[in-house]
Design a protein around this motif. Structure first.
Motif, short mmCIF file in Angstrom:
data_model
loop_
_atom_site.label_atom_id
_atom_site.label_comp_id
_atom_site.label_asym_id
_atom_site.label_seq_id
_atom_site.Cartn_x
_atom_site.Cartn_y
_atom_site.Cartn_z
N ASP A 92 5.70 -9.55 0.67
CA ASP A 92 6.26 -8.20 0.56
C ASP A 92 5.96 -7.37 1.80
N ARG A 93 4.86 -7.65 2.46
CA ARG A 93 4.48 -6.91 3.66
C ARG A 93 5.32 -7.29 4.87
N PRO A 219 10.20 -3.61 3.83
CA PRO A 219 8.84 -4.08 3.58
C PRO A 219 8.05 -3.07 2.76
N ARG A 222 2.14 -0.25 3.55
CA ARG A 222 0.75 -0.72 3.55
C ARG A 222 -0.16 0.44 3.18
N LEU A 226 -5.08 -5.65 1.42
CA LEU A 226 -4.23 -6.74 0.95
C LEU A 226 -4.57 -7.14 -0.48
N GLU A 229 -3.18 -4.61 -2.87
CA GLU A 229 -1.73 -4.77 -2.96
C GLU A 229 -1.37 -5.97 -3.82
#
Length: 429
Positions: A92-93, A219, A222, A226, A229
């Motif tokens: 997804d990032r 995307p 952020r 991580l 997320e």
């Protein structure tokens, strides 16, 4: 009718253009995009390579006994399960396509190196276990990205047909992959299987460099680390009014339906005194029923409200499993297998597009990671639990218990208003 189609029809009337031209435009729009078809070809070629390679890996490991074979397969499953949520967050990032290209490139290089090492040293246990770990790590990042790609390549209304076509291709490869793998491994061994795997990864890599997403998905921002997320995918999935019951249904199917086919049918056949051929016919009938329904969805799209059909199909599959458990002979069991296949095919061809279409754009790959994780954990747990229970209670009792649980879960799904009333994929009907 969409506004653009209304405008086209009005323009046709004003200019004297026959109405059938509008229908032709609609049919063209309903065709799956060329980018998706090309991507699907790449995926199916990759699945052929996987079928050959996984058979070769298991065959080579079996030479050293059950413990090494089990450890080799666990070496794939464990890192895959542990890293799936992280893999979804990364996709997804940085974009699913980049993750897929990186994964294919890594496995291409790894497969070539593995072929060279195996040609020189053979296939010692340590090499097989290390190979399993490498495959499991790449899978953890690859599977969520691959699962989200149809949403990036086709419109939401086309997802049922697109995913059903993918499912049919996968079924065909599953049926033919075993014999093909056996022949290739017999001719070229483990090293040869690694070379075949490398060739398929190279083909898929070329395909991925050519295609471009047709539906832009930005995307994910952020906003956290991580790991946070990754965990947010779980939170979003199980707080969503449609995704949550959809995932529970998927987990039930993985835990109480898939083991019936892979584990309980052979055990039931031995308990009832059926031949191996009869057990194979039950599985074949299930496959026929599943492929038949899926082909109908490929041809005409979803058969109705996807959540309603998915839950109802789980009830139908449960009825088929009950008939299997109570069948007085092999002929009845084959008929039950057909019912199971129709239920399984209807469930699969409607729940997968429902989950993908209902996923927020910011969490496409993470929801796919949760989906794969739910299936993997349910299957891993219930294969062991059901196998142990068969030893205690017998296969017939456990098959009937699975049927009751499937019917109960399907009825619970029907009680969910958001799931039952969702009309994903029916917008153009």
């Amino acid at each position: 009718m969409p506004a653009s189609d209304e405008a086209a029809e009005e323009a046709g009337k004003a200019g004297g253009v026959p109405a059938p031209e509008v229908c032709d435009v609609g049919q063209a729009r309903d065709r799956l995009p060329r980018a998706y078809v090309l991507w699907l070809v790449g995926i199916l070629v990759s699945l052929v390579g996987n079928a050959v390679f996984y058979f070769a890996l298991g065959w080579a490991a079996s030479e050293y006994g059950g413990s090494i074979a089990g450890l080799t397969l666990s070496a794939i499953t464990l890192p895959r399960v542990l890293l799936l949520l992280v893999g979804g967050a990364v996709s997804d990032r940085v974009s699913a396509r980049r993750v897929l290209i990186t994964g294919d490139a890594a496995m291409l290089v790894f497969s070539l190196v593995l072929a060279a090492v195996a040609h020189s040293l053979g296939a010692p246990p340590l090499l097989l276990i290390a190979t399993g770990v490498a495959v499991g790590v790449v899978d953890a990042f690859y599977l969520p990205a691959s699962g989200s790609m149809p949403r990036r390549l086709v419109a939401k209304a086309q997802l049922p047909r697109a995913l059903s076509l993918r499912q049919v291709g996968g079924q065909v490869i599953n049926m033919g992959g075993g014999p093909l793998a056996g022949v290739l491994v017999g001719l070229a061994g483990f090293a040869g299987a690694a070379v075949v795997n490398a060739v398929t990864f190279a083909f898929t890599l070329v395909v991925l460099t050519v295609i471009r997403p047709q539906h832009a998905v930005p995307p994910a921002p952020r906003t956290a680390g991580l790991l946070k997320e990754a965990l947010s995918g779980v939170r979003v999935a199980f707080s969503h009014p449609v995704l949550c019951p959809g995932l529970w249904l998927t987990g039930a199917a993985a835990g109480f339906l898939l083991p019936v086919l892979s584990l309980l049918v052979p055990l039931l056949a031995r308990e009832e005194g059926w031949s191996a051929g009869a057990a194979g016919l039950v599985l074949a009938a299930q496959g026929v029923g599943m492929v038949a329904v899926t082909l109908v969805v490929v041809k005409r799209g979803p058969l109705g409200r996807p959540g309603l059909l998915a839950a109802s199909a789980l009830v139908m599959a449960g009825v088929g499993v009950l008939a299997l458990g109570l069948s007085p002979g092999a002929a009845g069991a084959v008929a039950a297998g057909l019912i199971i296949g129709v239920g399984n095919g209807t469930f699969s061809s409607h729940i997968a597009p429902l989950v993908l279409a209902s996923s927020p754009d910011t969490h496409l790959s993470r929801i796919q990671a949760v989906l794969v994780l739910v299936q993997s954990l349910a299957l891993l747990l219930m294969n062991n639990v059901l196998g142990a229970l068969v030893d205690l209670k017998g296969a017939t009792v456990i098959v009937v218990a699975c049927a009751v649980l499937l019917v109960g879960t399907g009825l619970a799904g029907l009680a969910s208003g958001p799931l039952r009333n969702d009309r994903t994929g029916l917008e153009r009907r």
